[in-house]
Design an enzyme around this catalytic site. Structure first.
Site: not given
Ligand code: B16
Ligand code: MG
Length: 220
Positions: A145, A118, A169-170, A114-116, A45-46, A17, A9-11, A49
């Site tokens: 997730k 970015n 994962e966190d 990751s869900a991000s 978290k996780g 982040t 996972d990333l964040d 957006r």
């Molecule tokens: P973005 P992960 C998640 O990262 C964050 O924990 C979560 O707070 C955020 O809303 C999500 O990514 C989407 O991020 O706005 O950059 O697309 O823990 O899945 O790496």
């Molecule tokens: Mg995370």
């Protein structure tokens, strides 16, 4: 079974982040006339957006038109990206490079899950992108997730059977997703919160080479 694919996972696992997501969401909340606390940010978290904005508007008891919703999503992300722009390798969480190097030296396939949306620019900023054979992020998946889609897609890209994959994962939803995918879930963070994980570590400084060898040699 020995573990031959590793998914991160990333964040909260590679970088923190969450603090930047928090500042960007707080700015939007304040502009809309309400407070947003660090405790409330834990719920984000996780989470995707879009889902985060839905929760934020619920907290502020605000009804948005589709146009406003889309505008606020863009605005929050633009503010978030200003923080990301300033990131460098000093923001990598403790001992992450040691674990990545350990696995890379053994030619173990690695993916980001990751869900991000970015994820790639963040990994570029902290100079870790080259470790990953596959990036599965918010741009690639349709289901959030705890749906296992993100990790199953990562396993497929790595050409490793899900049961031979390890997930770091966190977030509770991420541990659940890894368990549903029949992968070995490793919680990074508070053990009392991530109690469904197969193994738990406060952070990577607690994970020694013997444990990693054990995963590779099916002895843990
Ligand atoms: P973005 P992960 C998640 O990262 C964050 O924990 C979560 O707070 C955020 O809303 C999500 O990514 C989407 O991020 O706005 O950059 O697309 O823990 O899945 O790496
Ligand atoms: Mg995370």
């Amino acid at each position: 079974m020995s573990k031959t694919g590793f998914i991160f996972d990333l964040d909260g696992v590679i970088v923190d982040t969450a603090k930047y997501h928090y500042l960007a969401w707080k700015k939007l909340a304040n502009e809309l006339g309400f407070e947003f606390t660090k405790e409330q940010n834990e719920l984000f978290k996780g989470v995707s957006r879009k889902k985060c904005l839905e929760i934020l508007l619920d907290i502020g008891n605000i009804k948005a038109t589709q146009e406003q919703f889309d505008t606020w999503m863009v605005e929050k992300n633009e503010d978030y990206l200003e923080f990301i722009e300033k990131m460098d390798s000093s923001e990598i969480l403790p001992d992450v490079p040691r674990v990545l190097k350990f696995l890379k030296e053994r030619n173990i396939p690695m993916a980001l899950g990751s869900a991000s949306k970015n994820a790639k620019p963040i990994l570029e900023k902290v100079k870790l992108l080259h470790y990953f054979d596959s990036i599965v992020d918010g741009n690639s998946v349709t289901k959030a997730k705890p749906d296992p889609e993100v990790f199953l897609m990562a396993a497929e890209n790595l050409k490793v059977h899900p049961s031979a994959c390890v997930v770091f994962e966190d977030a509770v939803a991420g541990i659940e997703a890894a368990n549903i995918a029949n992968m070995t879930s490793i919680g990074i963070g508070d053990e009392s919160i991530l109690s469904e994980a197969k193994f738990n570590f406060k952070d990577f400084t607690e994970m020694d080479a013997d444990f990693l060898e054990g995963l590779l040699n099916e002895s843990v």
